[in-house]
Every structure is written in structure tokens, then in C-alpha cells.
Design an enzyme around this catalytic site. Sequence first.
Site: not given
Ligand code: NI
Length: 137
Positions: A16, A35, A41, A43, A81-82, A126
Amino acid sequence: MATAYIIRRAVFSAAHRLHSEQLSDEQNRELYGKCDNPYGHGHNYTLEVTVQGEINPTTGMIINLADLKAIIEQQLLKHMDHRHLNHEVPFLKDVVPTTENLAVACWQQLQAAMPAGLLYEVKIYETENNYAVYRGE
Ligand code: NI
């Protein structure tokens, strides 16, 4: 009849970027720091879905966990997911994918597929140290 809570956990990985269209590029950089990195990036998220209800005296269950697992898979994991949450997830379009907003969006997605009144809480981690909770309020 007893009321209880049952919790199903799921993990997923996603990318995200925290960036608000309502702020300037400079304001975004200042507010979100790294961010706001334009390429995003990642998580490893942990999701906890809590269902509240009466325990069925015949089955001993509030909800069949196999059914809850399937709802989470169908409504959330299949889409998130992914994925890059900013670009690939229709139900996150136009929201900044903060943990708070993810909790609300996940709640709405689950609520749409659950029997009324059962969904109690969505908790999403997160990181180990940061998580958000939404209870439909
Ligand atoms: Ni983040």
C-alpha cells in the site's frame, strides 16, 4: 442459552501507499513520511474476525468456522492477498489504506456476506505493534 464470541484469524500480505488526494504532495510527504513512497511498501497483515452469538445447543457452535473461513476468503483474501491495496481492490478505491480504513472496509465486506447480527468486530494488525478495531459503529 449462552452468548459467546468466536474468533477466526487470517493472514495476508499486501502493498500500500499512504497518500491522500485531498492533500498536496508536500503535505503527504510531511504527514506520511516514508509510507508515502510513490511505489508503495508491504505488510504482512493479520486479520481477526470476531463473531458474537448464541451457541446453538445442537451443534455447540455460534457459526460453523468452515463457513466463516470461506466468507473471509471470498470477501477479503481473494481480493487483498498479494495485491496493491491502492490500485487493485475495488472496495478500497478512493480511501487511504490506513489500518483504520482497512478495518472499516473489511467489516463492510464481511457484513455483506454474513447472517445479520453475527459480526461483532474486525481487528487488523498492520504490524505487531499497530492494529485497528472496528465494530460497525
Ligand atoms: Ni504501511
